[in-house]
Write a protein that holds these residues in place. Structure first.
Motif, PDB file in Angstrom:
ATOM      1  N   THR A   1       0.876  -1.172   0.000  1.00 17.79           N
ATOM      2  CA  THR A   1       0.000   0.000   0.000  1.00 17.79           C
ATOM      3  C   THR A   1       0.910   1.218   0.000  1.00 17.79           C
ATOM      4  O   THR A   1       1.689   1.413   0.938  1.00 17.79           O
ATOM      5  CB  THR A   1      -0.917   0.003   1.238  1.00 17.79           C
TER       6      THR A   1
ATOM      7  N   TRP B   1     -10.028  -7.254   7.471  1.00 22.38           N
ATOM      8  CA  TRP B   1     -10.332  -6.667   6.161  1.00 22.38           C
ATOM      9  C   TRP B   1     -10.778  -7.757   5.203  1.00 22.38           C
ATOM     10  O   TRP B   1     -10.538  -8.941   5.428  1.00 22.38           O
ATOM     11  CB  TRP B   1      -9.142  -5.878   5.607  1.00 22.38           C
TER      12      TRP B   1
ATOM     13  N   GLY C   1       4.198   1.967  11.033  1.00 27.43           N
ATOM     14  CA  GLY C   1       3.920   3.228  10.351  1.00 27.43           C
ATOM     15  C   GLY C   1       2.446   3.527  10.226  1.00 27.43           C
ATOM     16  O   GLY C   1       2.047   4.611   9.816  1.00 27.43           O
TER      17      GLY C   1
END
Ligand code: ECB
Length: 135
Positions: free
Chosen positions: A54, A107, A77
């Motif tokens: 991503t 997800w 992060g």
């Protein structure tokens, strides 16, 4: 024959992404930047082995996994949490459960009308992102 997610995909629409960031305790300033960013997903699929990248101008996040094998995920992060993740097939949907501090986290990815769809869930929040093919 399972779905084919291979390719480069660019974010087209994002619904409730800020609510999702909020429930992950991402601070106000970071949320405002994050929701304004373009995101690109680069997916490499080899049978049941996957690599998801991503990409954005602020952060990149990479995840590699094999379907059916639980693994340790550190959301470096992002919200910087350690979770236990497991990805399985539910029909043509790729479904990830992320066990850890946050309840009901996970997800789902699927392809619909040639678009890459991603549902991100945490607690009572469901964010839907739709990506279109980049090349
Ligand atoms: C890495 C692009 C997003 C940049 C947002 C930057 C800072 C926000 C801080 C924390 C964000 C928490 C979650 C970000 C949500 C989406 C990024 C990756 C979500 C994910 O788990 O993707 C899966 C499914 O495609 C593969 O890792």
């Amino acid at each position: 024959m399972p779905a084919d997610f291979n390719g480069r995909w660019i974010l087209e629409t994002s619904d409730k992404f800020e609510d999702y960031l909020k429930v992950l305790n991402i601070d106000f300033a970071t949320r405002k930047i994050a929701i304004s960013l373009s995101q690109t997903k680069v997916v490499t699929q080899n049978g049941d082995k996957f690599d998801f990248k991503t990409l954005s101008t602020l952060r990149n996040y990479e995840l590699s996994f094999t379907v059916g094998a639980e693994f340790d995920e550190y959301t470096k992060g992002l919200d910087n949490r350690n979770i236990k993740s497991l990805v399985t097939w539910e029909g043509d949907k790729l479904v990830c459960t992320q066990k850890g501090e946050k309840a009901n986290r996970g997800w789902k990815h699927w392809i619909e009308d040639g678009k890459l769809c991603l549902e991100l869930t945490c607690e009572d929040v469901i964010c839907l992102q739709v990506f279109k093919r980049k090349d």
